[in-house]
Design a protein around this motif. Structure first.
Motif, PDB file in Angstrom:
ATOM      1  N   GLU A   1      -3.443  -0.455   4.568  1.00  0.00           N
ATOM      2  CA  GLU A   1      -3.799  -1.682   5.279  1.00  0.00           C
ATOM      3  C   GLU A   1      -2.561  -2.537   5.498  1.00  0.00           C
ATOM      4  OE1 GLU A   1      -6.867  -5.468   4.931  1.00  0.00           O
ATOM      5  OE2 GLU A   1      -7.010  -3.833   3.504  1.00  0.00           O
ATOM      6  N   CYS A   2      -1.689  -2.563   4.488  1.00  0.00           N
ATOM      7  CA  CYS A   2      -0.521  -3.426   4.588  1.00  0.00           C
ATOM      8  C   CYS A   2       0.694  -2.813   3.893  1.00  0.00           C
ATOM      9  CB  CYS A   2      -0.829  -4.786   3.967  1.00  0.00           C
ATOM     10  SG  CYS A   2       0.565  -5.925   4.037  1.00  0.00           S
TER      11      CYS A   2
ATOM     12  N   ASP B   1       0.805  -1.224   0.000  1.00  0.00           N
ATOM     13  CA  ASP B   1       0.000   0.000   0.000  1.00  0.00           C
ATOM     14  C   ASP B   1       0.839   1.275   0.000  1.00  0.00           C
ATOM     15  OD1 ASP B   1      -2.341  -1.450  -0.081  1.00  0.00           O
ATOM     16  OD2 ASP B   1      -2.772  -1.244   2.059  1.00  0.00           O
TER      17      ASP B   1
ATOM     18  N   LYS C   1      -4.969   5.814   4.817  1.00  0.00           N
ATOM     19  CA  LYS C   1      -4.347   4.904   5.768  1.00  0.00           C
ATOM     20  C   LYS C   1      -4.120   3.578   5.057  1.00  0.00           C
ATOM     21  CE  LYS C   1      -5.025   2.653  10.208  1.00  0.00           C
ATOM     22  NZ  LYS C   1      -5.893   2.592  11.391  1.00  0.00           N
TER      23      LYS C   1
ATOM     24  N   GLY D   1     -10.298   5.339   8.639  1.00  0.00           N
ATOM     25  CA  GLY D   1     -10.221   3.911   8.339  1.00  0.00           C
ATOM     26  C   GLY D   1      -9.322   3.641   7.139  1.00  0.00           C
ATOM     27  N   VAL D   2      -8.937   2.387   6.976  1.00  0.00           N
ATOM     28  CA  VAL D   2      -8.104   1.975   5.846  1.00  0.00           C
ATOM     29  C   VAL D   2      -8.781   2.364   4.536  1.00  0.00           C
ATOM     30  CG1 VAL D   2      -7.192  -0.032   4.612  1.00  0.00           C
ATOM     31  CG2 VAL D   2      -7.028   0.075   7.094  1.00  0.00           C
ATOM     32  N   GLY D   3      -8.027   3.013   3.662  1.00  0.00           N
ATOM     33  CA  GLY D   3      -8.529   3.386   2.341  1.00  0.00           C
ATOM     34  C   GLY D   3      -9.352   4.657   2.298  1.00  0.00           C
TER      35      GLY D   3
ATOM     36  N   THR E   1      -3.734  -3.280  -1.507  1.00  0.00           N
ATOM     37  CA  THR E   1      -4.854  -4.041  -0.973  1.00  0.00           C
ATOM     38  C   THR E   1      -6.147  -3.509  -1.592  1.00  0.00           C
ATOM     39  OG1 THR E   1      -5.033  -2.564   0.920  1.00  0.00           O
ATOM     40  CG2 THR E   1      -3.676  -4.552   1.207  1.00  0.00           C
TER      41      THR E   1
ATOM     42  N   GLU F   1      -0.710   7.271   8.114  1.00  0.00           N
ATOM     43  CA  GLU F   1      -1.740   7.317   9.153  1.00  0.00           C
ATOM     44  C   GLU F   1      -2.526   8.621   9.012  1.00  0.00           C
ATOM     45  OE1 GLU F   1      -4.384   6.587  11.601  1.00  0.00           O
ATOM     46  OE2 GLU F   1      -2.859   5.020  11.458  1.00  0.00           O
TER      47      GLU F   1
ATOM     48  N   LYS G   1      -9.017  -2.205  -0.453  1.00  0.00           N
ATOM     49  CA  LYS G   1      -9.547  -0.912  -0.005  1.00  0.00           C
ATOM     50  C   LYS G   1      -8.689   0.250  -0.494  1.00  0.00           C
ATOM     51  CE  LYS G   1     -11.934  -2.553   4.105  1.00  0.00           C
ATOM     52  NZ  LYS G   1     -11.990  -2.513   5.572  1.00  0.00           N
ATOM     53  N   VAL G   2      -7.385   0.089  -0.487  1.00  0.00           N
ATOM     54  CA  VAL G   2      -6.492   1.152  -0.944  1.00  0.00           C
ATOM     55  C   VAL G   2      -6.570   1.279  -2.463  1.00  0.00           C
ATOM     56  CG1 VAL G   2      -4.085   1.918  -1.038  1.00  0.00           C
ATOM     57  CG2 VAL G   2      -5.027   1.005   1.099  1.00  0.00           C
TER      58      VAL G   2
END
Length: 154
Positions: A119-120, A11, A117, A69-71, A130, A65, A132-133
């Motif tokens: 996820e990985c 990500d 943000k 939330g993620v993405g 990922t 950060e 979501k991103v």
């Protein structure tokens, strides 16, 4: 618009992916520039600082950060950029605060930081975003086109 990040680390490649999407799917107006700067943003910012002609707006796109939330797309001020992303030994090499602050305060450049943000971000090289991103790439590109490309900055 500068897409920051390392495409070899999951990500962390979000910024470059947004730059690629904008260049492939959006009409970038003559008054704008979209670049995948990878991890070389500092050198570019240094050149802008010493240049007689500076952009009116710099948009940095990155994975970091955001408090969301993620993405989810976050809009950060320079002082909200996490300090661990700004040291000389970071793999990410996000621009140093003093260069951004100098461009803003002394050069009159508006600095906008758009981030999601991650996820990985793997410990070992692994390409690919990922889900979501990846979804956030087109959404962020659309936001940039609508917000920054509709008319030249004043």
């Amino acid at each position: 618009m500068f897409g920051c990040g390392n495409i070899l680390y999951g990500d962390d490649g979000f910024g470059p992916a947004v730059a690629d999407h904008l260049n492939a799917h959006c009409r970038v107006p003559d008054f704008a520039c979209v670049m995948d700067v990878g991890t070389a943003i500092r050198e570019l910012l240094f050149n802008i600082i010493i240049s007689e002609v500076k952009p009116k707006v710099i948009v940095l796109v990155d994975a970091m950060e955001t408090g969301l939330g993620v993405g989810e797309l976050g809009h950060l001020r320079v002082e909200q950029v996490s300090p661990e992303k700004i040291n000389d030994f970071s793999l990410h090499l996000m621009p140093t605060l003093n260069m951004l602050e100098e461009l803003h305060a002394d050069g009159g450049v508006k600095i906008d930081v758009l981030a999601v943000k991650p996820e990985c971000i793997p410990a070992e090289m692994t390409q690919g975003l990922t889900e979501k991103v990846e979804k956030a790439v087109a959404e962020t590109a659309g936001y940039i086109a609508d917000t920054y490309f509709s008319q030249p900055p004043l």
